[in-house]
Design a protein around this motif. Structure first.
Motif, short mmCIF file in Angstrom:
data_model
loop_
_atom_site.label_atom_id
_atom_site.label_comp_id
_atom_site.label_asym_id
_atom_site.label_seq_id
_atom_site.Cartn_x
_atom_site.Cartn_y
_atom_site.Cartn_z
N PHE A 1 8.65 -4.56 -1.24
CA PHE A 1 8.53 -5.40 -1.75
C PHE A 1 8.14 -4.75 -3.59
N ILE A 2 7.26 -4.43 -3.40
CA ILE A 2 6.55 -3.92 -4.13
C ILE A 2 7.37 -2.91 -5.32
N HIS A 3 8.05 -2.00 -4.73
CA HIS A 3 9.28 -0.85 -5.66
C HIS A 3 10.02 -2.00 -6.02
N ALA A 4 10.92 -2.71 -5.01
CA ALA A 4 11.63 -3.83 -5.12
C ALA A 4 11.67 -4.26 -6.45
N PHE B 1 4.82 -12.76 -5.31
CA PHE B 1 3.72 -13.20 -4.65
C PHE B 1 4.16 -12.80 -3.59
N ILE B 2 2.61 -11.86 -3.47
CA ILE B 2 3.02 -10.95 -1.81
C ILE B 2 1.27 -12.66 -1.71
N THR C 1 -1.36 1.26 -5.73
CA THR C 1 0.01 1.23 -5.99
C THR C 1 0.27 0.33 -6.97
N VAL C 2 0.48 -0.89 -6.70
CA VAL C 2 0.54 -2.08 -7.67
C VAL C 2 -0.18 -1.23 -9.02
N ALA D 1 2.82 -8.19 -12.85
CA ALA D 1 3.91 -9.03 -11.86
C ALA D 1 3.81 -9.89 -10.42
N ILE D 2 2.72 -8.94 -10.30
CA ILE D 2 2.19 -8.75 -8.87
C ILE D 2 1.10 -9.72 -8.62
#
Length: 197
Positions: A144-147, A161-162, A182-183, A191-192
């Motif tokens: 999800f993060i890399h996408a 949003f996670i 990682t983010v 953005a996350i």
């Protein structure tokens, strides 16, 4: 007799009284499988999680003993992901059936058609994309993060949003910290958003 034993015997009586031909259960509760075995009724176990994350408070050797016992009590073990199925493949591969959760693509198309009127407004303000899942490795938050990074190249105003908490074990706590690192490392921390609710 203890309340636990009474509950077990009630299930045995229920299977017998109702003349049940097949018993299907989910999660890590053995009583119904044991009742089915006593009445010589086939038991199918539909497993939706990995025991090492779902039952992390139990000793690892006891977890394996439980898996082995449930496998012996079941004629078929249905898993909804490869990650879940791996815990059985060592001893009982012949009983394991991998069935992914189904999605009605027609419903997705209908929702998309109905939502087209809002697309221009959303594009101006930025899309909002969410993921709801416990913070544990099998949920694949890294995908999800890399996408998200790829989407941001074309739609820089998008917010991600996670939603979810980690299980109370060391592995999941380390995984949660790794996700946050990682983010930041790939430069998408603005953005996350991580949130529990």
């Amino acid at each position: 007799p203890s309340q636990n034993h009474q509950g077990h015997m009630l299930l045995v009586d229920l299977v017998k009284k109702c003349r049940i031909h097949i018993v299907q259960t989910s999660h890590y509760y053995p009583k119904a499988a044991m009742a089915a075995s006593i009445e010589k009724v086939p038991h199918i176990w539909s497993v939706g999680s990995n025991i090492h994350t779902a039952c992390s408070n139990i000793d690892p050797l006891q977890r394996q003993d439980f898996l082995d016992a449930m496998a012996r009590l079941s004629v078929r073990i249905i898993c909804k992901s490869k990650f879940i199925s791996r815990q059985f493949l060592k001893n009982t591969p012949s009983k394991v059936k991998l069935i992914y959760p189904g999605i009605d693509l027609n419903q997705i198309d209908n929702v998309w058609e109905a939502d087209k009127s809002r697309t221009k407004k959303i594009d101006e303000k930025g899309f909002r994309i969410g993921m709801i899942a416990h913070l544990s490795p099998q949920k694949r938050h890294l995908d999800f993060i890399h996408a998200a990074k790829k989407v941001l190249r074309q739609f820089p105003q998008t917010k991600f949003f996670i939603f979810g908490r980690s299980y109370p074990n060391k592995e999941c706590k380390l995984y949660e910290r790794f996700l946050h690192k990682t983010v930041k490392k790939i430069g998408v921390e603005r953005a996350i958003v991580f949130t529990e609710a």
